[in-house]
Design a protein around this motif. Structure first.
Motif, PDB file in Angstrom:
ATOM      1  N   PRO A   1       0.807  -1.219   0.000  1.00 53.03           N
ATOM      2  CA  PRO A   1       0.000   0.000   0.000  1.00 53.03           C
ATOM      3  C   PRO A   1       0.842   1.271   0.000  1.00 53.03           C
ATOM      4  O   PRO A   1       1.943   1.299   0.560  1.00 53.03           O
ATOM      5  CB  PRO A   1      -0.821  -0.111   1.293  1.00 53.03           C
ATOM      6  CG  PRO A   1      -0.044  -1.032   2.155  1.00 53.03           C
ATOM      7  CD  PRO A   1       0.674  -1.980   1.251  1.00 53.03           C
ATOM      8  N   GLY A   2       0.301   2.315  -0.644  1.00 52.32           N
ATOM      9  CA  GLY A   2       0.980   3.606  -0.676  1.00 52.32           C
ATOM     10  C   GLY A   2       0.305   4.594   0.266  1.00 52.32           C
ATOM     11  O   GLY A   2      -0.513   4.225   1.112  1.00 52.32           O
ATOM     12  N   LEU A   3       0.630   5.859   0.072  1.00 53.54           N
ATOM     13  CA  LEU A   3       0.098   6.902   0.952  1.00 53.54           C
ATOM     14  C   LEU A   3      -1.409   7.066   0.798  1.00 53.54           C
ATOM     15  O   LEU A   3      -2.097   7.449   1.740  1.00 53.54           O
ATOM     16  CB  LEU A   3       0.814   8.233   0.665  1.00 53.54           C
ATOM     17  CG  LEU A   3       2.318   8.240   0.954  1.00 53.54           C
ATOM     18  CD1 LEU A   3       2.929   9.568   0.553  1.00 53.54           C
ATOM     19  CD2 LEU A   3       2.595   7.953   2.417  1.00 53.54           C
ATOM     20  N   LEU A   4      -1.939   6.786  -0.401  1.00 54.15           N
ATOM     21  CA  LEU A   4      -3.386   6.909  -0.609  1.00 54.15           C
ATOM     22  C   LEU A   4      -4.153   5.878   0.214  1.00 54.15           C
ATOM     23  O   LEU A   4      -5.290   6.132   0.635  1.00 54.15           O
ATOM     24  CB  LEU A   4      -3.741   6.754  -2.090  1.00 54.15           C
ATOM     25  CG  LEU A   4      -3.267   7.876  -3.019  1.00 54.15           C
ATOM     26  CD1 LEU A   4      -3.697   7.595  -4.453  1.00 54.15           C
ATOM     27  CD2 LEU A   4      -3.817   9.227  -2.579  1.00 54.15           C
ATOM     28  N   ALA A   5      -3.547   4.710   0.439  1.00 54.01           N
ATOM     29  CA  ALA A   5      -4.184   3.682   1.274  1.00 54.01           C
ATOM     30  C   ALA A   5      -4.153   4.111   2.742  1.00 54.01           C
ATOM     31  O   ALA A   5      -5.152   4.004   3.464  1.00 54.01           O
ATOM     32  CB  ALA A   5      -3.469   2.341   1.101  1.00 54.01           C
ATOM     33  N   LYS A   6      -3.015   4.647   3.173  1.00 50.35           N
ATOM     34  CA  LYS A   6      -2.879   5.060   4.575  1.00 50.35           C
ATOM     35  C   LYS A   6      -3.779   6.248   4.906  1.00 50.35           C
ATOM     36  O   LYS A   6      -4.209   6.405   6.045  1.00 50.35           O
ATOM     37  CB  LYS A   6      -1.415   5.422   4.863  1.00 50.35           C
ATOM     38  CG  LYS A   6      -0.486   4.220   4.830  1.00 50.35           C
ATOM     39  CD  LYS A   6       0.949   4.623   5.084  1.00 50.35           C
ATOM     40  CE  LYS A   6       1.861   3.398   5.000  1.00 50.35           C
ATOM     41  NZ  LYS A   6       3.279   3.760   5.148  1.00 50.35           N
ATOM     42  N   ALA A   7      -4.048   7.089   3.899  1.00 52.01           N
ATOM     43  CA  ALA A   7      -4.849   8.298   4.135  1.00 52.01           C
ATOM     44  C   ALA A   7      -6.349   8.046   4.089  1.00 52.01           C
ATOM     45  O   ALA A   7      -7.135   8.953   4.386  1.00 52.01           O
ATOM     46  CB  ALA A   7      -4.490   9.365   3.103  1.00 52.01           C
ATOM     47  N   ASN A   8      -6.770   6.838   3.713  1.00 52.85           N
ATOM     48  CA  ASN A   8      -8.208   6.565   3.613  1.00 52.85           C
ATOM     49  C   ASN A   8      -8.923   6.882   4.926  1.00 52.85           C
ATOM     50  O   ASN A   8      -8.493   6.466   5.991  1.00 52.85           O
ATOM     51  CB  ASN A   8      -8.441   5.090   3.243  1.00 52.85           C
ATOM     52  CG  ASN A   8      -9.903   4.797   2.968  1.00 52.85           C
ATOM     53  OD1 ASN A   8     -10.633   5.624   2.415  1.00 52.85           O
ATOM     54  ND2 ASN A   8     -10.354   3.619   3.359  1.00 52.85           N
ATOM     55  N   ARG A   9      -9.996   7.656   4.825  1.00 49.98           N
ATOM     56  CA  ARG A   9     -10.820   8.102   5.957  1.00 49.98           C
ATOM     57  C   ARG A   9     -10.075   9.095   6.863  1.00 49.98           C
ATOM     58  O   ARG A   9     -10.421   9.273   8.026  1.00 49.98           O
ATOM     59  CB  ARG A   9     -11.326   6.909   6.768  1.00 49.98           C
ATOM     60  CG  ARG A   9     -12.160   5.945   5.937  1.00 49.98           C
ATOM     61  CD  ARG A   9     -12.600   4.738   6.722  1.00 49.98           C
ATOM     62  NE  ARG A   9     -13.488   5.095   7.816  1.00 49.98           N
ATOM     63  CZ  ARG A   9     -13.687   4.342   8.882  1.00 49.98           C
ATOM     64  NH1 ARG A   9     -13.067   3.174   8.994  1.00 49.98           N
ATOM     65  NH2 ARG A   9     -14.513   4.730   9.831  1.00 49.98           N
ATOM     66  N   GLY A  10      -9.048   9.740   6.290  1.00 43.88           N
ATOM     67  CA  GLY A  10      -8.285  10.706   7.066  1.00 43.88           C
ATOM     68  C   GLY A  10      -7.996  11.976   6.290  1.00 43.88           C
ATOM     69  O   GLY A  10      -8.790  12.410   5.461  1.00 43.88           O
ATOM     70  N   ILE A  11      -6.837  12.567   6.572  1.00 45.09           N
ATOM     71  CA  ILE A  11      -6.407  13.813   5.937  1.00 45.09           C
ATOM     72  C   ILE A  11      -5.072  13.563   5.245  1.00 45.09           C
ATOM     73  O   ILE A  11      -4.155  12.971   5.828  1.00 45.09           O
ATOM     74  CB  ILE A  11      -6.243  14.941   6.991  1.00 45.09           C
ATOM     75  CG1 ILE A  11      -7.591  15.247   7.652  1.00 45.09           C
ATOM     76  CG2 ILE A  11      -5.672  16.206   6.355  1.00 45.09           C
ATOM     77  CD1 ILE A  11      -7.503  16.199   8.837  1.00 45.09           C
ATOM     78  N   LEU A  12      -4.973  13.985   3.984  1.00 43.67           N
ATOM     79  CA  LEU A  12      -3.712  13.891   3.249  1.00 43.67           C
ATOM     80  C   LEU A  12      -3.209  15.307   3.029  1.00 43.67           C
ATOM     81  O   LEU A  12      -3.861  16.127   2.383  1.00 43.67           O
ATOM     82  CB  LEU A  12      -3.921  13.186   1.901  1.00 43.67           C
ATOM     83  CG  LEU A  12      -2.676  13.020   1.023  1.00 43.67           C
ATOM     84  CD1 LEU A  12      -1.617  12.194   1.741  1.00 43.67           C
ATOM     85  CD2 LEU A  12      -3.025  12.352  -0.300  1.00 43.67           C
ATOM     86  N   TYR A  13      -2.051  15.603   3.591  1.00 42.76           N
ATOM     87  CA  TYR A  13      -1.506  16.964   3.537  1.00 42.76           C
ATOM     88  C   TYR A  13      -0.299  17.026   2.612  1.00 42.76           C
ATOM     89  O   TYR A  13       0.649  16.251   2.758  1.00 42.76           O
ATOM     90  CB  TYR A  13      -1.124  17.412   4.954  1.00 42.76           C
ATOM     91  CG  TYR A  13      -0.388  18.739   4.996  1.00 42.76           C
ATOM     92  CD1 TYR A  13      -0.839  19.826   4.252  1.00 42.76           C
ATOM     93  CD2 TYR A  13       0.753  18.906   5.781  1.00 42.76           C
ATOM     94  CE1 TYR A  13      -0.169  21.036   4.290  1.00 42.76           C
ATOM     95  CE2 TYR A  13       1.424  20.115   5.837  1.00 42.76           C
ATOM     96  CZ  TYR A  13       0.954  21.170   5.082  1.00 42.76           C
ATOM     97  OH  TYR A  13       1.604  22.383   5.107  1.00 42.76           O
TER      98      TYR A  13
END
Length: 356
Positions: free
Chosen positions: A143-155
């Protein structure tokens, strides 16, 4: 001695790094409002924050994540899958739910993911282990950053310096709520619903109008000029740096009140309505300002509803629209990449003539 060291390491691991309290941030009301509305309704489409260096952009963005209630996720899932909402589940969790398997869950803090400027496409989207897929027939997804950011905030700090191709990927994922990775005929699709927050300094260049338009809101921030406010900001920061826990304790009550307000607004949002005649007026403003496409209309409607929900109302009025419309339309007036973004005066003139 060895056991003592283990205890110390364990304590340090459990100790959460303190975050500057959102309610202690002085000024920058436009930026704070845009962030609050996006966490109340992530479908607004994120926010682009442009302003001078050293104005607290990163501090404010990290502080908003600390206000959000914990979310329930499926245990050991790579994508922070929701245990009940089908649209926020990975394919593996969907299969388990459809089979009627027991799905263990846990509560975690809302993910706050930073995207570094030098990130590659594989780091952002994730990658498939082709060698293992070909030799062992196992489809292994990293998984990449888009997976980790799911249901959160991507800055994304300095988003105006990020490669346009990566910005396109981020905006597509934020708009659709899904990320698809395809390598050598193998395809993996996973949920990726997040609030996209970009920040930058306009002196280092603007985003292309086509990309800028995809951000739901655009907040402008300027260096505070008033000496007394500058002193207050410096004192707050110095107090936090000297003893963060004392500072957090001082603002704990205000933080709790704001947390409750956000949670209540999220619950109230589905019941908020906006009259047809107000929707027509929003579209009149967009038409008068020659805004391309319909994103401006859609985002303004969503933002006005979120603002009404935040103010404990279930019906949008003209003042709600006036409070958010500049944030929603300012960045959509640029037709030429060489033009500067309107500060809001042009929008105010049109709004005052139509929304009266």
């Amino acid at each position: 001695m060895y056991e003592f060291n283990i205890i110390i390491v364990s304590i340090l691991k459990d100790k959460v790094r303190p975050v500057f309290p959102f309610t202690a941030i002085v000024g920058q009301e436009e930026m704070k409002l845009a962030l609050l509305l996006n966490v109340i309704d992530p479908k607004i489409g994120g926010v682009m924050i442009m302003g001078d260096r050293g104005t607290g952009k990163s501090t404010t963005i990290r502080a908003i994540a600390d206000l959000l209630p914990k979310i329930e996720v499926v245990q050991d899932d790579l994508f922070n899958s929701h245990p009940f909402d089908y649209d926020l589940m990975s394919n593996m969790v969907k299969t388990q739910v459809e089979r009627g398997d027991h799905v263990p869950t846990k509560f975690i803090d809302v993910p706050m993911v930073d995207l570094p400027l030098g990130a590659t496409e594989d780091r952002v989207c994730g990658t498939i282990d082709i060698e293992k897929a070909l030799t062992e027939g196992i489809k292994t997804f990293e998984p990449g950053l888009l997976a980790k950011a799911n249901r959160g905030i991507l800055y994304v700090d300095e988003v105006n310096l990020l490669d346009d191709h990566l910005v396109d990927i981020l905006l597509d994922a934020a708009a659709s709520g899904w990320n698809t990775v395809e390598r050598e005929g193998i395809s993996v699709r996973h949920p990726s619903r997040f609030v996209l927050v970009g920040s930058g300094n306009p002196e280092e260049g603007e985003l292309r109008p086509q990309l800028l338009d995809r951000f739901g809101m655009h907040a402008e921030i300027r260096t505070v000029k008033e000496p007394s406010l500058r002193v207050k900001i410096v004192e707050q920061r110095s107090k936090f740096d000297t003893n963060p826990y004392t500072c957090l304790e001082e603002f704990q009550e205000q933080q709790n009140e704001l947390k409750s307000s956000i949670a209540a607004a999220q619950d109230r949002l589905p019941n908020v309505t906006i009259d047809y005649n107000l929707r027509v007026k929003i579209s009149e403003v967009c038409g008068a300002l020659d805004v391309d496409g319909l994103r401006g209309d859609i985002v303004t409607n969503r933002a006005a509803k979120a603002f009404a929900a935040y103010n404990n109302k279930i019906k949008v009025d003209i003042n709600d629209i006036k409070s958010v419309i500049t944030l929603c339309l300012r960045h959509r007036l640029r037709k030429d990449p060489l033009e500067t973004i309107d500060s809001g005066n042009k929008i105010k003139q049109v709004v005052d003539s139509i929304l009266n």
